[in-house]
Write a protein that holds these residues in place. Structure first.
Motif, PDB file in Angstrom:
ATOM      1  N   GLY A  72      35.463  42.342  44.233  1.00 37.88           N
ATOM      2  CA  GLY A  72      35.437  43.409  43.243  1.00 37.88           C
ATOM      3  C   GLY A  72      36.764  43.719  42.598  1.00 37.88           C
ATOM      4  O   GLY A  72      36.846  44.624  41.766  1.00 37.88           O
ATOM      5  N   ILE A  73      37.813  42.959  42.918  1.00 38.83           N
ATOM      6  CA  ILE A  73      39.152  43.333  42.468  1.00 38.83           C
ATOM      7  C   ILE A  73      39.270  43.405  40.950  1.00 38.83           C
ATOM      8  O   ILE A  73      39.850  44.352  40.401  1.00 38.83           O
ATOM      9  CB  ILE A  73      40.232  42.395  43.060  1.00 38.83           C
ATOM     10  CG1 ILE A  73      41.635  42.887  42.688  1.00 38.83           C
ATOM     11  CG2 ILE A  73      40.006  40.947  42.661  1.00 38.83           C
ATOM     12  CD1 ILE A  73      42.750  42.163  43.423  1.00 38.83           C
ATOM     13  N   VAL A  74      38.674  42.459  40.227  1.00 39.44           N
ATOM     14  CA  VAL A  74      38.792  42.458  38.768  1.00 39.44           C
ATOM     15  C   VAL A  74      37.992  43.612  38.164  1.00 39.44           C
ATOM     16  O   VAL A  74      38.489  44.348  37.302  1.00 39.44           O
ATOM     17  CB  VAL A  74      38.334  41.107  38.184  1.00 39.44           C
ATOM     18  CG1 VAL A  74      38.319  41.165  36.658  1.00 39.44           C
ATOM     19  CG2 VAL A  74      39.241  39.979  38.662  1.00 39.44           C
ATOM     20  N   GLY A  75      36.761  43.785  38.613  1.00 37.08           N
ATOM     21  CA  GLY A  75      35.926  44.857  38.096  1.00 37.08           C
ATOM     22  C   GLY A  75      36.478  46.234  38.408  1.00 37.08           C
ATOM     23  O   GLY A  75      36.394  47.153  37.585  1.00 37.08           O
ATOM     24  N   ILE A  76      37.049  46.382  39.605  1.00 35.55           N
ATOM     25  CA  ILE A  76      37.650  47.663  39.987  1.00 35.55           C
ATOM     26  C   ILE A  76      38.822  47.989  39.066  1.00 35.55           C
ATOM     27  O   ILE A  76      38.963  49.123  38.592  1.00 35.55           O
ATOM     28  CB  ILE A  76      38.090  47.633  41.465  1.00 35.55           C
ATOM     29  CG1 ILE A  76      36.853  47.694  42.365  1.00 35.55           C
ATOM     30  CG2 ILE A  76      39.055  48.770  41.780  1.00 35.55           C
ATOM     31  CD1 ILE A  76      37.145  47.370  43.825  1.00 35.55           C
ATOM     32  N   LEU A  77      39.669  46.994  38.780  1.00 32.12           N
ATOM     33  CA  LEU A  77      40.777  47.232  37.862  1.00 32.12           C
ATOM     34  C   LEU A  77      40.253  47.623  36.484  1.00 32.12           C
ATOM     35  O   LEU A  77      40.804  48.518  35.829  1.00 32.12           O
ATOM     36  CB  LEU A  77      41.666  45.992  37.754  1.00 32.12           C
ATOM     37  CG  LEU A  77      42.866  46.131  36.806  1.00 32.12           C
ATOM     38  CD1 LEU A  77      43.803  47.247  37.254  1.00 32.12           C
ATOM     39  CD2 LEU A  77      43.624  44.808  36.684  1.00 32.12           C
ATOM     40  N   ALA A  78      39.164  46.992  36.052  1.00 30.76           N
ATOM     41  CA  ALA A  78      38.591  47.337  34.745  1.00 30.76           C
ATOM     42  C   ALA A  78      38.124  48.784  34.705  1.00 30.76           C
ATOM     43  O   ALA A  78      38.243  49.453  33.672  1.00 30.76           O
ATOM     44  CB  ALA A  78      37.441  46.391  34.420  1.00 30.76           C
ATOM     45  N   VAL A  79      37.582  49.289  35.822  1.00 30.72           N
ATOM     46  CA  VAL A  79      37.215  50.712  35.892  1.00 30.72           C
ATOM     47  C   VAL A  79      38.465  51.578  35.765  1.00 30.72           C
ATOM     48  O   VAL A  79      38.498  52.548  35.001  1.00 30.72           O
ATOM     49  CB  VAL A  79      36.481  51.032  37.208  1.00 30.72           C
ATOM     50  CG1 VAL A  79      36.198  52.529  37.309  1.00 30.72           C
ATOM     51  CG2 VAL A  79      35.175  50.253  37.314  1.00 30.72           C
TER      52      VAL A  79
END
Length: 212
Positions: A72-79
């Motif tokens: 989830g690291i990329v999606g979390i950063l996008a949030v």
């Protein structure tokens, strides 16, 4: 995540810390064999996160979906960069993603994150086609999965959707063929960044009259 630990007594959590765009991310991997490649933070994901930082990408007000979220690291950063983000992966990976979402996204922003199952080529019909951005890091590595991935991308994207794909071209089977031969048949694809063997492509769906 007590229920996860109870049902998987051999589960070991391994936490690593990363910093992008002023956000400290604490990413845990569930080091159980049942997660396979999903129990790692892969370099293409870190390269994509660093690209977002260097380019001052702002997802505020944008509808975003991440394919093959893994940790989830990329999606979390996008949030954290303002997006309304749906993080997706196969059903058995979702608890790891949910764990990291809770650990990294403040409660005041968590309503902008969703975690949902999406098996390429099967579940895409459960999702809309109005996303502003699609994100994918290190998802091009297994040629038998390519038809389902392409089918999913075709469904999720409209002609205004921007796809960021980060791939390790030299270390992943079929990655060169996917990006140079398969993807360009139905998508416009532009190489926008390289870091070692990792290549970031900016991809858009071809309009019907552009397809050959």
């Amino acid at each position: 995540m007590t229920s996860t630990e109870d049902s998987n007594p051999s589960l070991e959590l391994e936490e690593k810390r990363y910093e992008f765009s002023g956000h400290l991310l604490k990413i845990s991997t569930f080091r159980g064999t049942y997660l396979g490649v999903s129990a790692f933070v892969w370099e293409p994901g870190l390269v994509l996160c660093r690209y977002f930082e260097n380019e001052n990408i702002d997802f505020t007000g944008k509808k975003v979906l991440e394919l093959g979220s893994g940790t989830g690291i990329v999606g979390i950063l996008a949030v954290l960069l303002g997006g309304d983000v749906t993080l997706t992966d196969k059903a058995y990976v979702l608890k790891q993603i949910e764990y990291n979402v809770v650990a990294n996204i403040p409660t005041t922003s968590r309503h902008r994150s969703k975690v949902r199952a999406l098996a390429w080529g099967n579940d895409q019909g459960n999702f809309s086609s109005d996303f502003d951005f699609i994100l994918g890091s290190d998802i091009v590595y297994n040629p038998p999965h390519f038809p389902g991935l392409l089918q999913t991308l075709l469904h999720l994207c409209n002609t205004k959707t921007t796809v960021y794909m980060s791939s390790n071209l030299k270390a992943r089977e079929g990655a060169v063929n996917f990006h140079e031969e398969l993807l360009p048949k139905q998508f416009n694809s532009e190489l926008i960044h390289t870091s070692g063997n990792n290549y970031i492509y900016k991809v858009t769906k071809k309009a019907p009259h552009d397809e050959h």
